[in-house]
Design a protein around this motif. Structure first.
Motif, PDB file in Angstrom:
ATOM      1  N   HIS A 121       0.855  -1.194   0.000  1.00  7.24           N
ATOM      2  CA  HIS A 121       0.000   0.000   0.000  1.00  7.24           C
ATOM      3  C   HIS A 121       0.891   1.244   0.000  1.00  7.24           C
ATOM      4  CE1 HIS A 121      -1.677  -3.155   2.792  1.00  7.24           C
ATOM      5  NE2 HIS A 121      -2.689  -3.090   1.968  1.00  7.24           N
TER       6      HIS A 121
ATOM      7  N   HIS B 187       1.065   3.883   1.758  1.00  7.85           N
ATOM      8  CA  HIS B 187       1.593   4.446   3.008  1.00  7.85           C
ATOM      9  C   HIS B 187       2.311   3.416   3.868  1.00  7.85           C
ATOM     10  CE1 HIS B 187      -0.370   8.108   1.897  1.00  7.85           C
ATOM     11  NE2 HIS B 187      -1.526   7.483   1.781  1.00  7.85           N
ATOM     12  N   ASP B 188       2.550   2.233   3.330  1.00  4.56           N
ATOM     13  CA  ASP B 188       3.292   1.229   4.092  1.00  4.56           C
ATOM     14  C   ASP B 188       4.723   1.708   4.327  1.00  4.56           C
ATOM     15  OD1 ASP B 188       1.056  -0.321   4.013  1.00  4.56           O
ATOM     16  OD2 ASP B 188       1.931  -1.966   2.859  1.00  4.56           O
TER      17      ASP B 188
ATOM     18  N   GLY C 161       6.481  -0.730  10.378  1.00  7.50           N
ATOM     19  CA  GLY C 161       5.220  -0.165   9.948  1.00  7.50           C
ATOM     20  C   GLY C 161       5.425   1.251   9.425  1.00  7.50           C
ATOM     21  N   PRO C 162       4.359   1.983   9.167  1.00  7.90           N
ATOM     22  CA  PRO C 162       2.981   1.489   9.217  1.00  7.90           C
ATOM     23  C   PRO C 162       2.705   0.457   8.124  1.00  7.90           C
ATOM     24  CG  PRO C 162       3.055   3.704   8.284  1.00  7.90           C
ATOM     25  CD  PRO C 162       4.453   3.360   8.676  1.00  7.90           C
ATOM     26  N   PHE C 163       1.606  -0.259   8.316  1.00 13.44           N
ATOM     27  CA  PHE C 163       1.222  -1.295   7.355  1.00 13.44           C
ATOM     28  C   PHE C 163      -0.300  -1.256   7.228  1.00 13.44           C
ATOM     29  CE2 PHE C 163       0.393  -5.978   6.530  1.00 13.44           C
ATOM     30  CZ  PHE C 163       0.893  -5.965   5.225  1.00 13.44           C
ATOM     31  N   GLY C 164      -0.797  -1.270   6.011  1.00 12.50           N
ATOM     32  CA  GLY C 164      -2.245  -1.299   5.795  1.00 12.50           C
ATOM     33  C   GLY C 164      -2.800  -2.575   6.413  1.00 12.50           C
ATOM     34  N   GLU C 165      -3.730  -2.441   7.350  1.00 10.87           N
ATOM     35  CA  GLU C 165      -4.126  -3.588   8.181  1.00 10.87           C
ATOM     36  C   GLU C 165      -5.485  -4.154   7.790  1.00 10.87           C
ATOM     37  OE1 GLU C 165      -3.796  -1.313  11.652  1.00 10.87           O
ATOM     38  OE2 GLU C 165      -1.609  -1.279  11.574  1.00 10.87           O
TER      39      GLU C 165
ATOM     40  N   TYR D  65      -7.427   0.065   8.186  1.00 12.22           N
ATOM     41  CA  TYR D  65      -6.775   1.287   8.691  1.00 12.22           C
ATOM     42  C   TYR D  65      -5.284   1.037   8.888  1.00 12.22           C
ATOM     43  CZ  TYR D  65     -11.549   2.680   9.880  1.00 12.22           C
ATOM     44  OH  TYR D  65     -12.873   2.987   9.821  1.00 12.22           O
ATOM     45  N   TYR D  66      -4.587   2.148   9.203  1.00  6.51           N
ATOM     46  CA  TYR D  66      -3.184   2.061   9.612  1.00  6.51           C
ATOM     47  C   TYR D  66      -3.132   2.356  11.115  1.00  6.51           C
ATOM     48  CZ  TYR D  66      -1.850   2.578   4.655  1.00  6.51           C
ATOM     49  OH  TYR D  66      -1.689   2.407   3.311  1.00  6.51           O
TER      50      TYR D  66
ATOM     51  N   ARG E 278       3.754   3.329  13.303  1.00  2.82           N
ATOM     52  CA  ARG E 278       5.161   2.905  13.260  1.00  2.82           C
ATOM     53  C   ARG E 278       5.656   2.806  14.688  1.00  2.82           C
ATOM     54  NH1 ARG E 278       8.783   2.522   9.252  1.00  2.82           N
ATOM     55  NH2 ARG E 278      10.938   3.204   9.479  1.00  2.82           N
TER      56      ARG E 278
END
Ligand SMILES: Cc1cc2nc3c(=O)[nH]c(=O)nc-3n(C[C@H](O)[C@H](O)[C@H](O)COP(=O)(O)O)c2cc1C
Length: 487
Positions: A145, A147-148, A279-283, A287-288, A292
């Motif tokens: 994703h 924003h990962d 992170g962050p990681f798309g969950e 959401y995130y 991090r």
């Protein structure tokens, strides 16, 4: 062979699939696989998973010809994610309703016996063994994703560790982010078995040995990604489903068992206190929430892989995702099995809804036999091992309601439940940092248990349901067959 007759389970084939490759062949033969060529690891595989999983009846995706990687290197997403795929992989009859697979799972569990692995000394995973110049990015680990915080080598993975006190082997699916050529970060939520095991090593000041399998029999993913009870190895549990043991090879450095037919296995250790921002990681909630944070790092010391390896991929997103349906089925079957093992009678069905992120909106239907039966069902479904983590709502309905049919469930909630009487709360229940509703640092939440059954004392005089009798409906359907839609 184990205790299950192969003919009964694998009616189309004479034995369970041997490995991921054979499973993929079977899925393709059943029309459950799409090949996509040329998708880049940099956001394209993730976006394609999202696009395909917005289709009706999406297939599994085999990514081929991944730019920048040798021709044979591939990635598979969604291998377990339909009722048909699950039936093929688990050896169940072809389903016609989502609850068919759930019921088959629960029936299987009545005779399911764990089968420990068989230790062997050779297998395809040893085709390539790397000890020097370790580089986990030799595999097409995706940035899923936009924003990962990094590329993830482990999404549909199996993180394998040995409990230092009780000596059993846990295999859990925990995300694994590439931190460097020989460094991988592991995010394990509080309470997860892998985290409990890692904490035991670290409390003694010892490194925690770990293997990460990044491509394997999808049955191992079904076991690794679901809450199997503490102390039961996912190897034994998954083997109980296939009716035969897994072949495992002891890893060179730490003697941990790796699947002999795995595609890719990383071996190393997490050293006490050694962390790096992860992170962050798309969950999976869409959401995130985890953001991090510093998380343990595995120093990768060995890589084992097959020729032309296939990387497993699970792409979390706003549901549905490429694994959410399979989680709904497994979780529903597991909850059904666990509440019955806890002594509950009268269960007619359980369903875990995909829009509830395959955890947060779970429905159990019962044939009420006594006052208090419905609350007992709700509390058990909300608190058993497979229903406990990051839950939100549990709804209990009568046996005339299909728990998988949201229209019927909402109708029952609106017509049989008096909110101030029939909604209870469980407080300070097991959640975690991925719960988007929780303030930072809080890892527990509350559960609403919604009793949407007719009150037991009103069963005799509850207003009757307005519906044409089956006989009237059939007669009229026949008479007007040419003017109404076929069923
Ligand atoms: C695709 C997928 C990814 C997951 N990622 C994580 C994760 O990064 N961290 C985590 O704690 N649980 C994650 N889970 C949930 C755990 O795999 C699940 O709770 C499992 O029961 C953990 O194993 P354990 O019961 O042995 O602790 C994931 C599940 C799936 C299906």
């Amino acid at each position: 062979m184990g205790h299950i007759e192969p003919q009964r389970l694998w009616n189309e084939y004479d034995r369970p699939h041997a490995d991921l490759r054979e499973a993929i062949e079977r899925l393709e033969r059943a029309g459950e696989l799409r090949r996509i060529r040329g998708a880049h690891w940099n956001l394209e595989m993730g976006a394609l998973a999202e696009i395909v999983y917005r289709e009706e009846s999406p297939p599994a995706i085999l990514f081929e010809d991944i730019p920048g990687y040798p021709k044979g290197f591939r990635a598979i997403s969604g291998a377990t994610n339909s009722a048909k795929r699950l039936a093929i992989l688990l050896g169940f009859p072809a389903p016609s309703h989502p609850l068919d697979v759930v019921r088959a799972y629960r029936d299987r569990m009545k005779s399911h016996k764990p089968i420990p692995p068989r230790v062997v000394t050779d297998g395809p995973v040893l085709q390539n063994v790397e000890k020097n110049q370790i580089n986990v990015l030799k595999f097409p680990a995706p940035l899923l994703h936009e924003h990962d915080g990094g590329r993830y080598i482990g999404t549909d993975d199996l993180v394998i560790m040995r409990d230092p006190e009780q000596n059993w082997v846990n295999c859990g699916t925990y995300r694994a982010m590439v931190q460097g050529p020989d460094r991988v970060g592991l995010w394990m939520s509080p309470g997860k078995h892998g985290r409990q095991i890692r904490e035991k090593y670290w409390k003694r000041g010892l490194p925690c040995p770990v293997l990460i399998s990044c491509g394997h029999d999808p049955l191992l993913f079904l076991a690794g990604g679901n809450e199997i009870r503490f102390g039961l190895s996912e190897y034994d549990y998954a083997a109980g489903h296939r009716g035969m043991p897994y072949d495992v090879i002891e890893s060179e450095l730490y003697r941990l068992p790796m699947p002999a037919h795995a595609e890719i296995v990383l071996e190393g250790a997490m050293h006490p206190g050694e962390t790096a921002p992860e992170g962050p990681f798309g969950e999976f909630t869409g959401y995130y929430a985890g953001g991090r944070s510093p998380q343990p790092v595995m120093r990768v010391e060995r890589i084992y892989h097959r020729d032309d390896p296939i990387l497993g991929l699970a792409c979390p997103m706003v549901p549905p995702s490429d694994f959410s349906y399979s989680k709904c089925v497994m979780k529903a079957g597991m909850i059904w099995d666990e509440v019955e093992r806890a002594g509950l009678a009268g269960v007619r069905g359980v369903w875990v809804h995909e829009p509830g992120c395959a955890r947060m909106f779970n429905v159990i239907s019962i044939k009420q036999a006594y006052a208090g039966h419905a609350r007992q069902a709700a509390v058990l479904a909300a608190s058993c091992q497979s229903g406990a983590y990051l839950g939100r709502f549990v709804v209990v309905v009568d046996d005339d309601i299909d728990p998988a049919n949201l229209d019927q469930v909402i109708w029952a909630m609106c017509t049989r439940c008096d909110p101030s009487e029939d909604i209870d709360f469980i407080r300070r229940a097991w959640s975690g940092p991925l719960d988007p509703r929780l303030p930072k640092g809080v890892t527990w939440n509350s559960r609403a248990i919604i009793d949407a059954c007719r009150p037991f004392e009103m069963l005799g005089d509850f207003p009757p349901v307005v519906t044409a009798s089956a006989e009237l409906r059939d007669r009229v359907r026949r008479k007007f067959a040419d003017q109404i839609k076929k069923r």
